[in-house]
Write a protein that holds these residues in place. Structure first.
Motif, PDB file in Angstrom:
ATOM      1  N   LEU A 114       9.384  -6.889   3.492  1.00  0.00           N
ATOM      2  CA  LEU A 114       8.241  -6.606   2.634  1.00  0.00           C
ATOM      3  C   LEU A 114       8.528  -5.401   1.750  1.00  0.00           C
ATOM      4  CD1 LEU A 114       5.155  -7.182   4.944  1.00  0.00           C
ATOM      5  CD2 LEU A 114       5.912  -8.556   3.001  1.00  0.00           C
ATOM      6  N   LEU A 115       8.007  -5.488   0.557  1.00  0.00           N
ATOM      7  CA  LEU A 115       8.171  -4.428  -0.435  1.00  0.00           C
ATOM      8  C   LEU A 115       7.587  -3.121   0.087  1.00  0.00           C
ATOM      9  CD1 LEU A 115       9.142  -4.396  -3.455  1.00  0.00           C
ATOM     10  CD2 LEU A 115       6.737  -4.536  -4.069  1.00  0.00           C
ATOM     11  N   LEU A 116       8.317  -2.029  -0.069  1.00  0.00           N
ATOM     12  CA  LEU A 116       7.829  -0.714   0.325  1.00  0.00           C
ATOM     13  C   LEU A 116       7.478   0.067  -0.929  1.00  0.00           C
ATOM     14  CD1 LEU A 116      10.324   0.251   3.183  1.00  0.00           C
ATOM     15  CD2 LEU A 116       8.000  -0.636   3.396  1.00  0.00           C
ATOM     16  N   MET A 117       6.198   0.423  -1.049  1.00  0.00           N
ATOM     17  CA  MET A 117       5.754   1.157  -2.223  1.00  0.00           C
ATOM     18  C   MET A 117       6.178   2.620  -2.106  1.00  0.00           C
ATOM     19  SD  MET A 117       4.257  -1.312  -3.810  1.00  0.00           S
ATOM     20  CE  MET A 117       3.436  -0.442  -5.120  1.00  0.00           C
ATOM     21  N   LYS A 118       6.572   3.194  -3.235  1.00  0.00           N
ATOM     22  CA  LYS A 118       6.968   4.594  -3.256  1.00  0.00           C
ATOM     23  C   LYS A 118       5.768   5.517  -3.448  1.00  0.00           C
ATOM     24  CE  LYS A 118      11.551   4.318  -3.146  1.00  0.00           C
ATOM     25  NZ  LYS A 118      12.393   5.028  -2.168  1.00  0.00           N
ATOM     26  N   VAL A 119       4.653   4.937  -3.906  1.00  0.00           N
ATOM     27  CA  VAL A 119       3.450   5.723  -4.187  1.00  0.00           C
ATOM     28  C   VAL A 119       2.354   5.266  -3.236  1.00  0.00           C
ATOM     29  CG1 VAL A 119       1.740   6.333  -5.931  1.00  0.00           C
ATOM     30  CG2 VAL A 119       4.121   5.980  -6.585  1.00  0.00           C
ATOM     31  N   TYR A 120       1.588   6.200  -2.705  1.00  0.00           N
ATOM     32  CA  TYR A 120       0.591   5.849  -1.696  1.00  0.00           C
ATOM     33  C   TYR A 120      -0.843   5.974  -2.218  1.00  0.00           C
ATOM     34  CZ  TYR A 120       4.648   6.010   1.291  1.00  0.00           C
ATOM     35  OH  TYR A 120       5.881   5.772   1.832  1.00  0.00           O
ATOM     36  N   SER A 121      -1.028   6.668  -3.308  1.00  0.00           N
ATOM     37  CA  SER A 121      -2.353   6.734  -3.926  1.00  0.00           C
ATOM     38  C   SER A 121      -2.362   5.738  -5.075  1.00  0.00           C
ATOM     39  CB  SER A 121      -2.641   8.156  -4.434  1.00  0.00           C
ATOM     40  OG  SER A 121      -3.898   8.204  -5.076  1.00  0.00           O
ATOM     41  N   LEU A 122      -2.915   4.558  -4.819  1.00  0.00           N
ATOM     42  CA  LEU A 122      -2.757   3.445  -5.744  1.00  0.00           C
ATOM     43  C   LEU A 122      -4.090   3.013  -6.330  1.00  0.00           C
ATOM     44  CD1 LEU A 122      -0.347   1.403  -3.467  1.00  0.00           C
ATOM     45  CD2 LEU A 122       0.300   2.692  -5.502  1.00  0.00           C
ATOM     46  N   TYR A 176      -1.923  -7.386   3.848  1.00  0.00           N
ATOM     47  CA  TYR A 176      -2.468  -8.631   4.392  1.00  0.00           C
ATOM     48  C   TYR A 176      -1.369  -9.453   5.065  1.00  0.00           C
ATOM     49  CZ  TYR A 176      -4.761 -13.198   4.444  1.00  0.00           C
ATOM     50  OH  TYR A 176      -5.279 -14.403   4.828  1.00  0.00           O
ATOM     51  N   VAL A 177      -0.220  -9.567   4.372  1.00  0.00           N
ATOM     52  CA  VAL A 177       0.893 -10.329   4.939  1.00  0.00           C
ATOM     53  C   VAL A 177       1.438  -9.648   6.185  1.00  0.00           C
ATOM     54  CG1 VAL A 177       3.248 -11.135   4.512  1.00  0.00           C
ATOM     55  CG2 VAL A 177       1.527 -11.318   2.707  1.00  0.00           C
ATOM     56  N   GLY A 189       6.291 -12.021   0.631  1.00  0.00           N
ATOM     57  CA  GLY A 189       7.336 -11.716   1.593  1.00  0.00           C
ATOM     58  C   GLY A 189       8.313 -12.835   1.842  1.00  0.00           C
ATOM     59  N   TYR A 190       8.526 -13.712   0.873  1.00  0.00           N
ATOM     60  CA  TYR A 190       9.559 -14.727   1.053  1.00  0.00           C
ATOM     61  C   TYR A 190      10.107 -15.182  -0.302  1.00  0.00           C
ATOM     62  CZ  TYR A 190       5.405 -17.767   0.564  1.00  0.00           C
ATOM     63  OH  TYR A 190       4.237 -18.357   0.150  1.00  0.00           O
ATOM     64  N   PRO A 217      -4.251 -14.206  12.775  1.00  0.00           N
ATOM     65  CA  PRO A 217      -4.082 -15.214  11.722  1.00  0.00           C
ATOM     66  C   PRO A 217      -4.730 -14.764  10.419  1.00  0.00           C
ATOM     67  CG  PRO A 217      -5.898 -15.799  13.143  1.00  0.00           C
ATOM     68  CD  PRO A 217      -5.298 -14.560  13.732  1.00  0.00           C
ATOM     69  N   HIS A 218      -4.635 -15.620   9.416  1.00  0.00           N
ATOM     70  CA  HIS A 218      -5.164 -15.261   8.111  1.00  0.00           C
ATOM     71  C   HIS A 218      -6.691 -15.194   8.140  1.00  0.00           C
ATOM     72  CE1 HIS A 218      -1.229 -15.260   6.610  1.00  0.00           C
ATOM     73  NE2 HIS A 218      -1.070 -16.561   6.473  1.00  0.00           N
ATOM     74  N   LEU A 219      -7.254 -14.574   7.111  1.00  0.00           N
ATOM     75  CA  LEU A 219      -8.689 -14.299   7.076  1.00  0.00           C
ATOM     76  C   LEU A 219      -9.498 -15.386   6.383  1.00  0.00           C
ATOM     77  CD1 LEU A 219      -8.612 -10.499   6.142  1.00  0.00           C
ATOM     78  CD2 LEU A 219      -8.912 -11.521   8.393  1.00  0.00           C
ATOM     79  N   HIS A 220      -8.899 -16.540   6.114  1.00  0.00           N
ATOM     80  CA  HIS A 220      -9.636 -17.590   5.421  1.00  0.00           C
ATOM     81  C   HIS A 220     -10.865 -18.004   6.218  1.00  0.00           C
ATOM     82  CE1 HIS A 220      -5.907 -18.888   2.914  1.00  0.00           C
ATOM     83  NE2 HIS A 220      -6.551 -17.874   2.387  1.00  0.00           N
ATOM     84  N   TYR A 221     -11.973 -18.124   5.515  1.00  0.00           N
ATOM     85  CA  TYR A 221     -13.230 -18.507   6.145  1.00  0.00           C
ATOM     86  C   TYR A 221     -13.151 -19.930   6.681  1.00  0.00           C
ATOM     87  CZ  TYR A 221     -18.067 -20.045   6.532  1.00  0.00           C
ATOM     88  OH  TYR A 221     -19.239 -20.571   6.984  1.00  0.00           O
ATOM     89  N   HIS A 222     -13.735 -20.150   7.849  1.00  0.00           N
ATOM     90  CA  HIS A 222     -13.871 -21.505   8.373  1.00  0.00           C
ATOM     91  C   HIS A 222     -15.198 -21.591   9.115  1.00  0.00           C
ATOM     92  CE1 HIS A 222     -12.723 -19.958  12.353  1.00  0.00           C
ATOM     93  NE2 HIS A 222     -11.771 -19.306  11.714  1.00  0.00           N
ATOM     94  N   ASN A 223     -15.668 -22.815   9.334  1.00  0.00           N
ATOM     95  CA  ASN A 223     -17.022 -23.041   9.813  1.00  0.00           C
ATOM     96  C   ASN A 223     -17.121 -23.243  11.323  1.00  0.00           C
ATOM     97  OD1 ASN A 223     -18.657 -22.696   7.628  1.00  0.00           O
ATOM     98  ND2 ASN A 223     -18.865 -24.842   7.113  1.00  0.00           N
TER      99      ASN A 223
END
Length: 831
Positions: free
Chosen positions: A488-496, A509-510, A293-294, A515-521
């Motif tokens: 953000l890109l818009l998909m024309k097809v929804y069954s992917l 995800y974007v 997205g950038y 926040p992002h899903l990166h694992y942390h301890n």
């Protein structure tokens, strides 16, 4: 050179031997110029999805002397051939060979070879491409794309029938059905590997990128539309990956805008663009990370290479990286998986031997990291050159950004044969203090562990951290960067499915994950501290809960032992080290739950193994770092005993272990069991008593039972050692102190043991009537208070209930306490 080119195909070396044989036959017939003519005209025309390479020499089919094949394609069954021919003058300009037409496009039945159908006879040039719906297709339905210089694309539907065994004949060849795929476009690119067509249409002064996917069931779908803020002014009508026109003016082509689309199986989608370039100006190029997205726009001066700029920018798809190459000036390796920070992309200038990285002739980037040298007809497979990257790290990487980017590039080669991880580890060990913008050990541990499991799970890039650095504000010398957000890109097809499902997952995800899903301890850190605190205060968790955590640690250690093929110098993993095992087990539990939560549809068994592999890799990296520095300094095995003084080599190992400990503490990463004991032993070797105690009091050195026991056993009772031992003992937790004091044959130790014994016996003491006690003292001492006290202890010792709570002190009794008390009193009185 940062890139290594491995020969995949050489049209001259691989084809000429057969031409030599033909030339010999022709010479016998009196034709002596066949080989020379063939050699000069030998060219690659196309590379199909199945890897077949189509080349031409002289003419595929001879119509007139100056005819040149500009495009050719063969269907997957090799029963049909499509080719386009253009006539050129000696000056290389197209000329008419047929009244009213300049390009002839033919469809040829290969069996028999004499059946030819004219598809097009027009003034504009035509390119052809058969669709390959399957890797190996056995259908009788074939589809052929015709791409016209008049800015339209058609798909011909060709039915094949079988006659007389192997003869493949076109059914109803006089009327072939066709579909109009696209029209009025300015640019197009073919992805032969994934059977995709990208093209740009100009709508109200906007450039709109579209993509058509051709499916195995012979249908096709418009997948997306994306407006791009780019200028195509001055762009001569251009195709990418539809063959190569050898007669184009390369000097003019270099001054045109350059544009290409790159994807890979992880769901990345990048549009690389370079506007028209005028010699002497700054060089600008942009990469649209549509899956993020950038857009990032880079600007660089041509540099001091000193050569006149005659070549334009070349973009190459290297899988996880995109290479931007400006001959003789720079090579920019862009990280497309994690493009957020510029420090993860390696920028090499002409000063870093970039002048001759790639061949000087025009290059065409193909899927699978293949590169076609259009002039020589050679096809290369491009990979990162590990040897160069290591050389660069050791000799040329002076800035933190260079070290960071080169390290990530080197680690991304982890799945390549001959991966030189030991050399990377050695470089890290010798440069732990050389980076100021980031912690090198943290970065190495996170990045290396990430790349070790990356190929196992496609979505791991969204769930595991790849770097310890979250922000980067320093500039990269020689280049300026501007980042712009994109819709953000818009998909024309929804069954992917497949790639499109992964791309859509990246976009979701974007869009939604903040926040992002990166694992942390953080959860592990909190729970680990709670468990340790509860053990100190006597509280106990559920036995089953703790047992499961420790079982997780056993699985990791077993996984490490299975993968450890060579004997190690440093004896780690042999110690219980309960605290580290708890941390290992907690990290297994938390990381496994994190992956299960976000990896829908992945087998739990696979997630379990990935978790074990990740943490095993982390621990093994630390072990390997210690082994590396140990071998480098030839540390003697006697360093594991405390009856010798430390050397400079011991101090180097101690310093590295301290840095590793600091890095792991900040990340809450576990350490191999036995690490703290070895660290403590080296601390005793290397540090004066004051510094040693300072390290202990600040938690840098931990007083493990193994290390303290060794200290009590190995050191004699000299005045210096007595002071050390006493300073250690008073800092020990009670449980460990009770155990290790038995290994120190010293009055002070006896005093401590006696005090602990008495404290335990008197913990729940209730005074009873005198007649319940022993009637007469069995001790000769004439000191009534002591007699009464020992008498009381003897009575308590006879109580089974009191002894049930006190274990491990079978050699301690009232008589031992009395003797210790008398000795202590005599010492106080100076007797």
């Amino acid at each position: 050179m940062a890139l290594r080119l491995v020969a995949h195909f050489d049209v001259r070396a691989d084809v000429l031997p057969s031409l030599v044989a033909q030339a010999a036959t022709a010479a016998e017939a009196g034709d002596t110029g066949v080989l020379e003519t063939a050699y000069e005209s030998l060219r690659v025309l196309n590379i199909e999805r199945n890897g077949n390479i189509i080349y031409t020499y002289k003419h595929l089919y001879t119509f007139e002397k100056d005819m040149q094949a500009v495009s050719c394609s063969v269907n997957s069954e090799r029963t049909l051939l499509a080719a386009s021919f253009v006539q050129y003058t000696k000056e290389g300009v197209r000329s008419e060979f047929h009244p009213g037409s300049k390009c002839l496009t033919l469809l040829v039945e290969i069996h028999p070879v004499d059946s030819v159908k004219v598809l097009k006879a027009v003034d504009s040039c035509i390119w052809v491409q058969f669709l390959y719906p399957h890797a190996e297709s056995h259908h009788l339905q074939n589809h052929l794309l015709l791409i016209s210089e008049e800015k339209y694309i058609e798909r011909f539907n060709i039915q094949i029938t079988r006659e007389d065994g192997n003869r493949a004949v076109i059914r109803n060849s006089s009327h072939l059905p066709k579909d109009r795929i696209a029209e009025d476009f300015a640019w197009a690119q073919w992805d032969m590997s994934e059977q995709r067509l990208y093209y740009i249409e100009l709508e109200k002064s906007k450039s709109v990128l579209r993509c058509i996917q051709f499916w195995p069931d012979e249908s096709f779908t418009l997948m997306f539309e994306m407006p791009l803020d780019i200028s195509l002014s001055g762009l001569r009508f251009k195709f990418v990956n539809f063959g190569y026109d050898y007669h184009q003016d390369q000097e003019k082509l270099c001054n045109q805008p350059s544009l290409c689309v790159f994807t890979n199986h992880t769901g990345s989608l990048c549009v690389c663009y370079s506007p028209k370039f005028d010699s002497g100006e700054e060089i600008t190029y942009s990469v649209f990370y549509l899956h993020k997205g950038y857009r990032k726009t880079f600007t660089s001066a041509p540099g001091s290479a000193g050569s006149h700029v005659t070549k334009g920018i070349t973009f190459l798809n290297l899988g996880y990286l995109v290479a931007v190459y400006f001959p003789g000036h720079f090579l920019h390796l862009l990280n497309i998986q994690h493009p957020d920070l510029i420090c993860h992309s390696l920028f090499l200038t002409g000063n870093n031997k970039m002048a001759a990285v790639l061949p000087p002739s025009p290059l065409q980037s193909l899927p699978g990291s293949l590169i076609l040298d259009c002039s020589s007809g050679k096809v290369y497979r491009a990979t990162l050159d590990q040897s160069y990257l290591l050389w660069f790290l050791w000799n040329a990487a002076h800035l933190d950004c260079e070290k960071m980017a080169a390290l990530h590039c080197a680690l991304s080669c982890g799945q390549d044969p001959g991966f030189q991880e030991d050399q990377i580890i050695q470089w890290v060990c010798e440069h732990v203090s050389g980076c100021h913008s980031f912690d090198l050990i943290q970065e190495f541990l996170i990045a290396s562990s990430y790349w070790s499991v990356y190929p196992e799970l496609v979505d791991v890039d969204m769930l595991l951290p790849h770097s310890s650095v979250l922000t980067w504000n320093e500039e990269i010398p020689g280049i300026m960067l501007v980042t712009e957000e994109l819709p953000l890109l818009l998909m024309k097809v929804y069954s992917l499915t497949g790639y499109w499902a992964k791309l859509n997952s990246n976009l979701e995800y974007v869009k939604y994950t903040k926040p992002h899903l990166h694992y942390h301890n953080s959860v592990v850190r909190r729970e680990w501290h709670n468990l340790i605190s509860e053990e100190k205060t006597g509280k106990r968790r559920s036995t089953m809960y703790v047992r499961n955590i420790l079982d997780n640690a056993i699985k990791v250690i077993s996984n490490m032992e299975i993968r450890t093929l060579e004997p190690r110098l440093i004896p780690l993993l042999q110690e219980e080290d309960r605290h580290q095992r708890l941390l290992i087990g907690l990290m297994v539990s938390e990381l496994r739950d994190h992956l299960v939560r976000h990896l829908q549809g992945v087998e739990k068994k696979k997630i379990e193994q990935t978790t074990l592999d990740y943490i095993s890799k982390l621990l093994n990296l630390i072990w390997c770092m210690l082994e590396t520095i140990w071998r480098k300094h030839s540390v003697h095995p006697w360093v594991l005993h405390l009856n010798n003084r430390g050397s400079a080599a011991d101090f180097e190992v101690f310093h590295l272990m301290t840095r590793i400990l600091d890095a792991s503490n900040n990340l809450c990463f576990p350490l191999p069991p036995g690490f703290h004991s070895l660290h403590m032993i080296l601390g005793v070797h290397c540090l004066p008593l004051y510094n040693l105690l300072h390290y202990i009091d600040n938690g840098v050195l931990l007083l493990t039972e193994t290390a303290v026991t060794m200290l009590m056993k190995d050191l004699d009772n000299s005045e210096k050692n007595e002071k050390l031992k006493f300073s250690i003992i008073v800092r020990l937790p009670p449980l460990i102190g009770q155990k290790v004091c038995r290994f120190w044959d010293h009055p002070m130790s006896s005093n401590i043991i006696s005090r602990n014994h008495v404290a335990q016996l008197l913990k729940n003491y209730k005074k009873e009537p005198r007649n319940s006690m022993i009637g007469k003292s069995s001790f000769p001492t004439e000191f009534l208070p002591l007699n009464y006290f020992i008498e009381t202890l003897t009575g308590l010792e006879s109580s089974h209930q009191a002894l049930c709570d006190f274990e491990g002190q079978d050699n301690v009794d009232a008589e031992f306490v009395e003797e210790a008390a008398l000795k202590h009193t005599m010492a106080l009185l100076g007797l």
